[in-house]
Design a protein around this motif. Structure first.
Motif, PDB file in Angstrom:
ATOM      1  N   GLY A   1      33.789  42.476  46.892  1.00 30.48           N
ATOM      2  CA  GLY A   1      34.145  43.503  47.870  1.00 30.48           C
ATOM      3  C   GLY A   1      35.303  43.099  48.762  1.00 30.48           C
ATOM      4  N   HIS A   2      35.567  41.797  48.919  1.00 32.89           N
ATOM      5  CA  HIS A   2      36.542  41.395  49.927  1.00 32.89           C
ATOM      6  C   HIS A   2      37.674  40.507  49.446  1.00 32.89           C
ATOM      7  CE1 HIS A   2      33.070  42.649  52.357  1.00 32.89           C
ATOM      8  NE2 HIS A   2      33.999  43.062  53.203  1.00 32.89           N
ATOM      9  N   ALA A   3      37.551  39.919  48.270  1.00 31.77           N
ATOM     10  CA  ALA A   3      38.603  38.999  47.840  1.00 31.77           C
ATOM     11  C   ALA A   3      39.754  39.747  47.185  1.00 31.77           C
ATOM     12  CB  ALA A   3      38.026  37.969  46.868  1.00 31.77           C
ATOM     13  N   ASP A   4      40.986  39.296  47.465  1.00 26.98           N
ATOM     14  CA  ASP A   4      42.139  39.815  46.737  1.00 26.98           C
ATOM     15  C   ASP A   4      42.248  39.128  45.383  1.00 26.98           C
ATOM     16  OD1 ASP A   4      42.990  41.455  48.897  1.00 26.98           O
ATOM     17  OD2 ASP A   4      43.707  39.639  49.889  1.00 26.98           O
ATOM     18  N   ARG A   5      41.895  37.858  45.401  1.00 28.94           N
ATOM     19  CA  ARG A   5      41.901  37.096  44.160  1.00 28.94           C
ATOM     20  C   ARG A   5      40.655  36.226  44.104  1.00 28.94           C
ATOM     21  NH1 ARG A   5      45.763  33.191  42.862  1.00 28.94           N
ATOM     22  NH2 ARG A   5      46.330  33.031  45.066  1.00 28.94           N
ATOM     23  N   VAL A   6      40.199  35.886  42.879  1.00 29.21           N
ATOM     24  CA  VAL A   6      39.001  35.066  42.707  1.00 29.21           C
ATOM     25  C   VAL A   6      39.338  33.886  41.799  1.00 29.21           C
ATOM     26  CG1 VAL A   6      36.610  35.014  41.881  1.00 29.21           C
ATOM     27  CG2 VAL A   6      37.517  37.099  42.953  1.00 29.21           C
ATOM     28  N   LEU A   7      38.891  32.698  42.205  1.00 29.71           N
ATOM     29  CA  LEU A   7      39.047  31.502  41.374  1.00 29.71           C
ATOM     30  C   LEU A   7      37.656  31.086  40.940  1.00 29.71           C
ATOM     31  CD1 LEU A   7      41.202  29.543  43.960  1.00 29.71           C
ATOM     32  CD2 LEU A   7      42.110  30.722  41.951  1.00 29.71           C
ATOM     33  N   VAL A   8      37.473  30.799  39.648  1.00 27.91           N
ATOM     34  CA  VAL A   8      36.156  30.390  39.172  1.00 27.91           C
ATOM     35  C   VAL A   8      36.197  28.926  38.759  1.00 27.91           C
ATOM     36  CG1 VAL A   8      34.256  30.889  37.618  1.00 27.91           C
ATOM     37  CG2 VAL A   8      35.790  32.722  38.325  1.00 27.91           C
ATOM     38  N   LEU A   9      35.316  28.155  39.363  1.00 30.58           N
ATOM     39  CA  LEU A   9      35.266  26.724  39.099  1.00 30.58           C
ATOM     40  C   LEU A   9      34.042  26.433  38.249  1.00 30.58           C
ATOM     41  CD1 LEU A   9      37.238  24.640  40.286  1.00 30.58           C
ATOM     42  CD2 LEU A   9      35.551  24.146  42.047  1.00 30.58           C
ATOM     43  N   LEU A  10      34.221  25.610  37.220  1.00 32.21           N
ATOM     44  CA  LEU A  10      33.077  25.195  36.406  1.00 32.21           C
ATOM     45  C   LEU A  10      33.282  23.736  36.031  1.00 32.21           C
ATOM     46  CD1 LEU A  10      30.464  26.193  34.956  1.00 32.21           C
ATOM     47  CD2 LEU A  10      31.875  26.489  32.939  1.00 32.21           C
ATOM     48  N   ARG A  11      32.305  22.910  36.291  1.00 35.09           N
ATOM     49  CA  ARG A  11      32.378  21.472  36.039  1.00 35.09           C
ATOM     50  C   ARG A  11      33.710  20.879  36.489  1.00 35.09           C
ATOM     51  NH1 ARG A  11      29.910  22.872  30.926  1.00 35.09           N
ATOM     52  NH2 ARG A  11      27.670  22.761  31.234  1.00 35.09           N
ATOM     53  N   GLY A  12      34.120  21.240  37.701  1.00 32.97           N
ATOM     54  CA  GLY A  12      35.299  20.631  38.288  1.00 32.97           C
ATOM     55  C   GLY A  12      36.638  21.222  37.844  1.00 32.97           C
TER      56      GLY A  12
END
Lengths: 253, 613, 237
Positions: A210-221
């Motif tokens: 609802g609020h992010a302009d961009r999203v970063l997804v982190l997995l195992r560092g």
């Protein structure tokens, strides 16, 4: 000019890699969410940007200035404000004194021995409380405020340093549902108005999407996906990370 | 200096290392599991010594030989072990969750109680114990005579280490103790009753303390000063070794034993200083000692001064109080004025500590260092510079501030119990210097003839001088507490993470706080020297530091005016009750314990709490 | 239906002033595996800690084997036969594997064959080869096995198992699933908190979906699997 640029930072603890080749950037006025399952390395990355941890490799630039090894205090002076997962405020002070304390420190006045602190920057502090809608809590002891209010107070404290970059570690954790959207709307407005870049981690997906302009997804560092909320939502790798192996689903029934 | 001499010195060092390890090992074990630094560990050691010195001769009279002798030592240690159990059940169990300041004070209360009880039970005179049967003749080593009992002691250290090692490694109790040292909550989640585990640990720790004391009986007379002297050394051993680590304590004791044995050859005057310097250097390099792990303390931050609305009433009340105090010489007699002078001085002493503890959350356990430095600063000015009171008095805050700058620089990196131990050690270093540097400080006797200038000599005038200086300094400190600097100290106490995130530098602020508090305590010390006409090393001792803490506790650490009320109450009580009873320390000790358990807010704090509730 | 082994009604918990659980209710029956699924931060860990008496909580009813757990110290709760395996495993790293097991040892109900180190080494063959090794020389997966084995040494009737698959290699996750099935076969009931819900789906009888500190759904796992809308909504990104 890019506000924050993180250039392939690594961090490992006793041989276990917590962050690997992590790189991204945050622009002025932009809200960027950093998400990932437990243990993905969100806190590690966050604390390297906040100055609580030093990367093993890589660089962190704020407005093109290298802040990779700067202390939290230096980062504050260069324009980094932050809030914590468990709100950190000064419980022995009133609401407005919390903000005054941040203003006093921001103006290099914290070693003055004579002038009573409660008379300093009171108007500025009041304006900041107004900005986060906390005027009525100005003279109440911080220890008597509801947790949602403490979170908003912490935002006012973080804004007192006139940050260019605001780091928010799980800004809505521990808040009641209806308060969550309100807080993030507020952050969003402030970020737009003051052209502040906001980087936040969050568990509540409603808040993220609802609020992010961009999203970063982190997995195992590692960053496995980055982009608009829509793109990330439909990324097969992300679905896999959150939903697990789809074969396991068929096997189980 | 030939080889045989060096060998004998090394053996002496080993035997004192053994004694030290046996004494300290229980302290570190108890801390590891309960997280309480047991100040009364030295008292348990002293009880062990007295019990053995009384019991063993009786056994030997009944049947002379090694068996009754060693049996007597063992029984003494077991008795002390049981006393440890009593202490755990009655006191420690109630304060496991309390801030470390309260834990230290409560166990120090036990120290005071034991001091009076020991005199009552065993008598005021030292008790020389029997020599060990079969070990009376010295042995010859490289042509030099060496007491054979010392050889037994040298063996006893490793034996005790082996015994503790066996218990920790080979018994279920030991496995549980080691698990609890690491993670108490998880041990409980696995169904282990911690209360029993803690009681057992206290038994073992107290047994070892008693054993340490009992083993000393053939070489030193049991005396009622051995509790504080051994506890200071035990603190050094546990801190250097890393709190909670038994092998660390062993290594630290070995180093300290040798340092003492050879240090006495190189610096015969300052062996104590060398030992405490070792502690300072170790903590500067390894803040958690040789084998210690980082401690995460909580609780201490929850207490302290909070903001309060400024009231006009307060200003009027302060002015009125000052007028009344200034008018006191018109009605009071000489004696009353003397007591009032001392109360004012102690109030400033306690108030200066409040800046560190109540405002900064820095639990300093060696505040006597600065009080004593001030007193000696003034006295040395008079004695060696020939200065008058006007010339010597400014030296008091000056010397104390310099000392505080040095101590502060060492301790601002530390927190919680390590900070408390380090400040205590700093005070003990200065105590040792004052005690051992006889040419300059007069040693045990101190310096006498430190009198005010003629104009200030009348009691009433000196009282007014004291009132002006103490009240002025306290108002100044109050101003500092309300100023940005005081707020910054509180901010760092409330939340270090938040304080750093808004750019505050804890170390420089805390260092400045130590300097200011030290200077104020030094002024109090200087005034005290001129009030009594003399100084001596007790001004730098642990009991003086505890006095300041007791005043704080009595008044309440979350109030600004608390320490002043605390000083008034404590000194008045002392003045009124001490001449009447032989049990002053018992009374004081029980009061401290009672306050920690029942009124942790202190007098002023409790009054305010009632008013608000 | 029989009375539940673990019965939780209207459980609320807070950390300081931050409320984390809101009137949460669930039941765990004898010998079943109940998966508590939900996103990160939904309150799964807090639920387990609150049951164990490790965080202060209020509840209308909180019973195990018919005994109320409210106000009981943690060790008494454990002694009633409720085991706990924490999310961060909390191995005693200074202790060897055998010593870790020793801390957990507690006599079980008579008539049931008790867990012994030998039986546990059969269940977790990886541990058998390194009995004397210390906890700090083990991988995450090995620590996880040891943590479960340590709890089993207390011969519990039920185990609260927090995120057993987190941060461990897929092949070990597979072994963990087998071990849980073996424990279930021994009659041990398991309340499983899981984020990797595919793993949870494979081994659980029932599902309990927790969202923002409250229960969203409780029922047989098959029902939950069949309800695509609910699944996507509560777990999907």
């Amino acid at each position: 000019m890019t506000l924050l640029s993180v250039e392939s930072i690594d961090k490992s603890f006793g041989g276990v890699a917590a962050a690997r080749d992590v790189g991204f950037s945050v622009e002025r006025g932009e809200m960027v969410a950093l998400i990932g399952p437990n243990g993905a390395g969100k806190s590690t990355v966050f604390n390297m940007i906040g100055g609580q941890l030093k990367p093993d490799r890589g660089r962190i630039l704020l407005d093109d200035a290298d802040i990779t090894t700067a202390s939290p205090q230096e980062r504050f002076r260069r324009g980094v404000g932050r809030t914590f997962q468990v709100a950190q405020t000064f419980l022995s002070m009133s609401g407005i004194e919390n903000v005054q304390m941040a203003l006093i420190s921001g103006h290099h006045q914290s070693r003055r021995l004579w002038q009573p602190a409660r008379t300093l920057y009171r108007e500025e502090a009041f304006a900041l409380l107004e900005c986060v809608g906390m005027v009525e809590a100005a003279d109440r002891p911080c220890s008597t405020l509801a947790y949602g209010d403490v979170k908003r107070l912490e935002l006012a404290i973080a804004l007192a340093g006139e940050p260019k970059l605001l780091l928010m570690d799980e800004p809505t954790a521990g808040m009641a549902l209806r308060e969550r959207a309100a807080l993030m709307d507020l952050v969003s407005t402030i970020a737009q108005d003051a052209k502040i870049g906001v980087l936040f981690t969050e568990h509540d997906m409603d808040v993220v999407f609802g609020h992010a302009d961009r999203v970063l997804v982190l997995l195992r560092g590692r960053i496995i996906a980055a982009g608009s909320p829509e793109d990330v939502r439909n990324d097969p790798q992300v679905r896999q990370a959150y939903l697990g192996d789809s074969h396991a689903l068929t096997r189980s029934v | 200096m030939d080889l045989s001499f060096l060998v004998i010195q090394a053996l002496n060092g080993l035997s004192s290392a053994s004694s030290l390890f046996i004494a300290a090992c229980g302290l570190t074990l108890v801390f590891g599991v309960t997280r309480i630094v047991n100040f009364a560990h030295g008292s348990l050691y002293m009880i062990g010594a007295y019990t053995a010195a009384t019991l063993v001769p009786n056994l030997l009279e009944w049947s002379y030989g090694p068996v009754p002798f060693w049996l007597g030592i063992l029984i003494s240690a077991l008795i002390v072990g049981l006393l440890g159990v009593v202490m755990e059940v009655l006191l420690l169990r109630r304060i496991y969750g309390a801030p470390e300041l309260f834990q230290l004070l409560a166990t120090f209360g036990v120290v005071l109680v034991v001091q009076d009880l020991v005199v009552q039970i065993f008598g005021p005179q030292d008790i020389l114990g029997p020599r060990a049967p079969g070990l009376r003749a010295p042995v010859e080593i490289l042509g030099r005579r060496f007491p054979s009992y010392e050889l037994v002691l040298i063996a006893a250290g490793p034996l005790v280490l082996g015994f503790v090692w066996f218990i920790l490694k080979r018994t279920r109790f030991g496995v549980l103790v080691r698990a609890a040292t690491q993670d108490r909550e998880m041990v409980a989640a696995l169904g282990v009753n911690q209360a029993l585990l803690f009681t057992g640990t206290l038994f073992l720790g107290a047994f070892l303390a008693g054993l340490g004391g009992a083993l000393q009986v053939p070489r030193v007379a049991a005396n009622n000063g051995m509790d504080l002297s051994i506890i200071a050394e035990c603190f050094v051993v546990t801190v250097v070794g890393g709190m909670g680590s038994v092998p660390g304590a062993f290594l630290a004791a070995l180093i300290i034993g040798q340092l003492q044995a050879f240090g006495i050859l190189l610096f015969p005057k300052i062996t104590l200083v060398v030992v405490f310097l070792l502690m300072a250097i170790t903590l500067a390099i390894r803040p958690n000692g040789l084998f210690g792990r980082p401690e995460h303390f909580s609780g201490a931050h929850a207490i302290g001064i909070a903001s309060h609305a400024p009231g006009r009433f307060n200003a009027i009340a302060v002015s009125a109080l000052l007028v009344v105090l200034a008018a006191l010489p018109l009605v009071a007699d000489e004696y009353f004025l003397k007591v009032a002078t001392e109360i004012l001085i102690l109030a400033l002493f306690a108030f200066s500590l409040q800046l560190l503890i109540g405002v900064g959350g820095l639990v300093s356990f060696g505040h006597a260092a600065f009080f004593g430095l001030g007193a000696y600063g003034a006295a040395l000015g008079v004695k060696w510079l020939g200065a008058s009171m006007e010339g010597a008095l400014p030296l008091a805050p000056l010397l104390a501030a310099l000392g505080a700058m040095a101590v502060g620089a060492l301790v601002v990196r530390l927190s919680g119990i390590y900070l408390a131990m380090m400040t205590l050690a700093a005070a003990q270093i200065l105590y040792a210097v004052a005690f051992q540097w006889v040419e300059v400080t007069g040693g045990d006797n101190g310096l006498v003839g430190i009198w005010p200038s003629t104009w200030a000599a009348p009691r009433s005038v000196y009282y007014l001088v004291t009132l002006a200086l103490t009240a002025g300094t306290m108002l100044l400190l109050k101003r500092i507490i309300d100023a940005p600097f005081g707020y910054a100290l509180r901010a760092m106490r409330d939340s270090q993470a938040r304080a750093e995130a808004i750019g505050l530098e804890p170390r420089t602020h805390r260092w400045l706080a130590f300097t200011l508090a030290g200077a104020a305590a030094g002024l109090a010390g200087g005034l005290y020297a001129f009030s009594r006409g003399s100084v001596d090393p007790t001004l730098l001792g642990i009991p003086t530091s505890v006095d300041a803490l007791t005043m704080l506790l009595l008044g309440g650490i979350q109030t600004i005016t608390g320490p002043i009320a605390g000083a008034a109450v404590l000194h008045t009580l002392r003045d009124q009750i001490m001449p009447l009873t032989a049990f002053w320390r018992l009374f004081l000790g029980l009061s401290i314990i009672g306050m920690v358990l029942i009124f942790p807010r202190g007098l002023i704090g409790t009054l305010r709490y009632w008013r608000q509730a | 239906m029989t009375t539940p082994l673990l019965d939780v009604a209207k459980l609320s918990a807070s950390y300081g002033r931050a409320q984390v659980l809101f009137d949460l209710s669930l039941q765990l029956h004898k010998g079943e595996v109940l998966a508590l699924v939900g996103r990160n931060g939904a309150g799964k860990t807090t639920t387990l800690k609150a049951i164990m008496g490790l965080v202060s909580a209020r509840a209308e009813r909180l019973t195990f084997s018919g005994f109320s757990l409210i106000g009981l110290p943690t060790y008494r709760i454990a002694r009633l036969g409720l085991g706990y395996v924490p999310e961060d495993r909390r191995i005693f790293t200074d202790l060897t594997i055998e010593e870790n097991l020793e801390v957990g040892r507690r006599a079980g109900r008579p008539g049931r064959s008790p867990w012994t180190p030998e039986r546990l080494f059969k269940l977790f063959p990886n541990l058998a080869g390194m009995k004397g090794r210390r906890g700090n020389e083990m991988s995450g997966g090995e620590q996880q096995m040891l943590s479960i084995a340590r709890t089993l040494m207390g011969n519990p009737d039920a185990i609260l198992l927090d995120e057993p698959s987190e941060g461990i290699a897929p092949v070990i996750v597979e072994m963990m699933a087998e071990a849980i099935c073996a424990m279930k076969a021994e009659g041990v009931a398991i309340l499983l908190s899981e984020q990797n819900w595919a793993f949870a789906a494979g081994i659980s009888d029932k599902a309990c979906v927790i969202e923002r500190g409250a229960i969203r759904f409780q029922g047989p796992m098959a029902d939950f699997l069949a309800n695509h809308a609910l699944r996507a909504e509560t777990l999907g990104v």
